[in-house]
Design a protein around this motif. Structure first.
Motif, PDB file in Angstrom:
ATOM      1  N   LEU A  72     -21.546 -16.523  -3.992  1.00 43.04           N
ATOM      2  CA  LEU A  72     -20.673 -17.310  -3.127  1.00 43.04           C
ATOM      3  C   LEU A  72     -20.554 -18.749  -3.628  1.00 43.04           C
ATOM      4  O   LEU A  72     -19.487 -19.368  -3.528  1.00 43.04           O
ATOM      5  CB  LEU A  72     -21.205 -17.293  -1.690  1.00 43.04           C
ATOM      6  N   TYR A  73     -21.633 -19.278  -4.208  1.00 43.22           N
ATOM      7  CA  TYR A  73     -21.579 -20.625  -4.765  1.00 43.22           C
ATOM      8  C   TYR A  73     -20.564 -20.703  -5.903  1.00 43.22           C
ATOM      9  O   TYR A  73     -19.777 -21.640  -6.000  1.00 43.22           O
ATOM     10  CB  TYR A  73     -22.957 -21.041  -5.287  1.00 43.22           C
ATOM     11  N   ARG A  74     -20.609 -19.686  -6.765  1.00 46.82           N
ATOM     12  CA  ARG A  74     -19.726 -19.680  -7.925  1.00 46.82           C
ATOM     13  C   ARG A  74     -18.264 -19.524  -7.482  1.00 46.82           C
ATOM     14  O   ARG A  74     -17.367 -20.169  -8.039  1.00 46.82           O
ATOM     15  CB  ARG A  74     -20.102 -18.518  -8.850  1.00 46.82           C
ATOM     16  N   ILE A  75     -18.023 -18.660  -6.515  1.00 48.17           N
ATOM     17  CA  ILE A  75     -16.659 -18.468  -6.012  1.00 48.17           C
ATOM     18  C   ILE A  75     -16.128 -19.767  -5.414  1.00 48.17           C
ATOM     19  O   ILE A  75     -14.976 -20.139  -5.618  1.00 48.17           O
ATOM     20  CB  ILE A  75     -16.633 -17.327  -4.981  1.00 48.17           C
ATOM     21  N   SER A  84     -20.098 -23.994   2.291  1.00 48.84           N
ATOM     22  CA  SER A  84     -20.235 -23.835   3.742  1.00 48.84           C
ATOM     23  C   SER A  84     -18.916 -23.444   4.396  1.00 48.84           C
ATOM     24  O   SER A  84     -18.895 -22.701   5.379  1.00 48.84           O
ATOM     25  CB  SER A  84     -20.766 -25.129   4.364  1.00 48.84           C
ATOM     26  N   ASP A  85     -17.787 -23.900   3.828  1.00 47.14           N
ATOM     27  CA  ASP A  85     -16.476 -23.517   4.370  1.00 47.14           C
ATOM     28  C   ASP A  85     -16.231 -22.022   4.181  1.00 47.14           C
ATOM     29  O   ASP A  85     -15.698 -21.353   5.075  1.00 47.14           O
ATOM     30  CB  ASP A  85     -15.364 -24.317   3.694  1.00 47.14           C
ATOM     31  N   ASN A  90     -15.177 -16.759   6.473  1.00 51.27           N
ATOM     32  CA  ASN A  90     -15.365 -15.313   6.348  1.00 51.27           C
ATOM     33  C   ASN A  90     -16.402 -14.750   7.320  1.00 51.27           C
ATOM     34  O   ASN A  90     -16.746 -13.570   7.226  1.00 51.27           O
ATOM     35  CB  ASN A  90     -15.781 -14.973   4.907  1.00 51.27           C
ATOM     36  N   ASN A  91     -16.909 -15.586   8.234  1.00 51.01           N
ATOM     37  CA  ASN A  91     -17.879 -15.151   9.245  1.00 51.01           C
ATOM     38  C   ASN A  91     -19.065 -14.420   8.606  1.00 51.01           C
ATOM     39  O   ASN A  91     -19.456 -13.326   9.039  1.00 51.01           O
ATOM     40  CB  ASN A  91     -17.208 -14.239  10.288  1.00 51.01           C
ATOM     41  N   LEU A  92     -19.620 -15.013   7.561  1.00 52.75           N
ATOM     42  CA  LEU A  92     -20.710 -14.380   6.827  1.00 52.75           C
ATOM     43  C   LEU A  92     -22.046 -14.666   7.507  1.00 52.75           C
ATOM     44  O   LEU A  92     -22.435 -15.825   7.663  1.00 52.75           O
ATOM     45  CB  LEU A  92     -20.740 -14.896   5.379  1.00 52.75           C
ATOM     46  N   LYS A  93     -22.731 -13.602   7.916  1.00 49.87           N
ATOM     47  CA  LYS A  93     -24.054 -13.752   8.522  1.00 49.87           C
ATOM     48  C   LYS A  93     -25.119 -13.983   7.454  1.00 49.87           C
ATOM     49  O   LYS A  93     -26.073 -14.718   7.669  1.00 49.87           O
ATOM     50  CB  LYS A  93     -24.387 -12.505   9.345  1.00 49.87           C
TER      51      LYS A  93
END
Length: 308
Positions: A72-75, A84-85, A90-93
């Motif tokens: 997710l950091y790379r994306i 954090s956005d 994406n409502n990621l738990k």
């Protein structure tokens, strides 16, 4: 004697009739089965159709399909967004548990697939009263039907121009062309400087994606322009301790391989502010890897940094 002969003849005729009846009867035939024909109780079942493999596609602008090895950091870095956005959009738990072929939103929901609409506020409304008796202004409608009364008759007999003029309002609307022009000006509005003094070890290319600048352990690293820290950490492989500064809606800068990070996510910083100390985290030597990204894509920093 004649009776005996007649009896013998009758017996002979009976034998002949029996033989003829036996010859004329239909013989029992053996059953004939044609090969390749199925019996009446068998049902033909067609083989199952092969399954079609449907590959995920980026169905809408602002979406990204997760590939093997992505984080997710790379994306977030590749799309010029905050880590954090992406979690919120994406409502990621569990942000560390993204799966291959998962579709993620990488643009704010309000502008995904559509341009924002400019709405005029009350402060942008200008009210201009027209002077009474202006030429070409009809104050009383013609042809209307009213019940007879002294007041209505007196009103109809008033001369034109004696009434109160209507109020004309003008609404200022921001045109899309003006907004795009502002975005283009926003790109050029960043006042850039070199983040560190040192020898240029490697320039920009398809593999390096930025500048590698030599220095000493613990050397000060400065923000190349004013902005807001959108990432500060070590979660992106290959960058070590990394700081990412967002300067506007289009441009960001990245500072990698630091020894120490001196700023926090969400912090506003000024041009030339000390943000880190040089190091060799996730690197083969002490250096600063510096990138400038436009809309998430790496660009040659020499297009923006002043000549030296």
């Amino acid at each position: 004697m004649n009776k005996i002969k007649s009896l013998k003849n009758l017996m002979a005729l009976g034998c002949v009739a029996s033989l003829l009846a036996a010859c004329s009867s239909t013989p029992n035939k053996a059953p004939v089965v044609e090969r390749g024909m199925s019996s009446s109780n068998e049902v033909y079942v067609p083989p199952p159709a092969p399954k079609q493999v449907v590959k995920p596609v980026e169905s809408a602008r602002g979406n990204y399909v997760v590939k093997r090895g992505d984080t997710l950091y790379r994306i977030a870095l590749d799309h010029g967004q905050s880590y954090s956005d992406l979690v919120v959009w994406n409502n990621l738990k569990n942000p560390n548990d993204i799966k291959v072929d998962q579709v993620l939103r990488v643009a704010p929901p309000e502008i995904n697939g559509a341009q924002p609409v400019a709405i005029a506020s009350s402060s942008s409304i200008e009210v201009k009263p027209l002077s009474a008796g202006s030429s070409g202004t009809k104050m009383t409608p013609k042809g209307d039907k009213r019940p007879y009364s002294e007041s209505n008759l007196a009103e109809l007999q008033k001369p034109e121009g004696s009434g109160v003029a209507p109020v004309k309002t003008e609404v200022a609307v921001v045109k899309p062309q003006e907004r795009s022009a502002e975005s283009a000006a926003d790109v050029d509005a960043v006042d850039w400087m070199w983040p560190v003094d040192g020898k240029l070890l490697a320039g920009f290319d398809d593999k390096n994606k930025g500048f590698d600048i030599a220095g000493r352990m613990g050397q000060d690293i400065f923000a190349a322009g004013a902005g807001k820290v959108m990432y500060a950490g070590s979660g992106i492989r290959g960058y070590g301790n990394l700081v990412i500064v967002k300067h506007n809606n289009s441009l960001l800068s990245a500072y990698a391989h630091n020894k120490t990070i001196l700023v926090k996510e969400g912090q506003s910083i000024t041009k030339g502010q000390k943000i880190a100390e040089m190091g060799n985290s996730d690197s083969d030597g002490v250096k600063l890897h510096f990138e400038i990204r436009l809309q998430g894509k790496p660009v040659d920093p020499s297009r923006y940094l002043p000549a030296r």
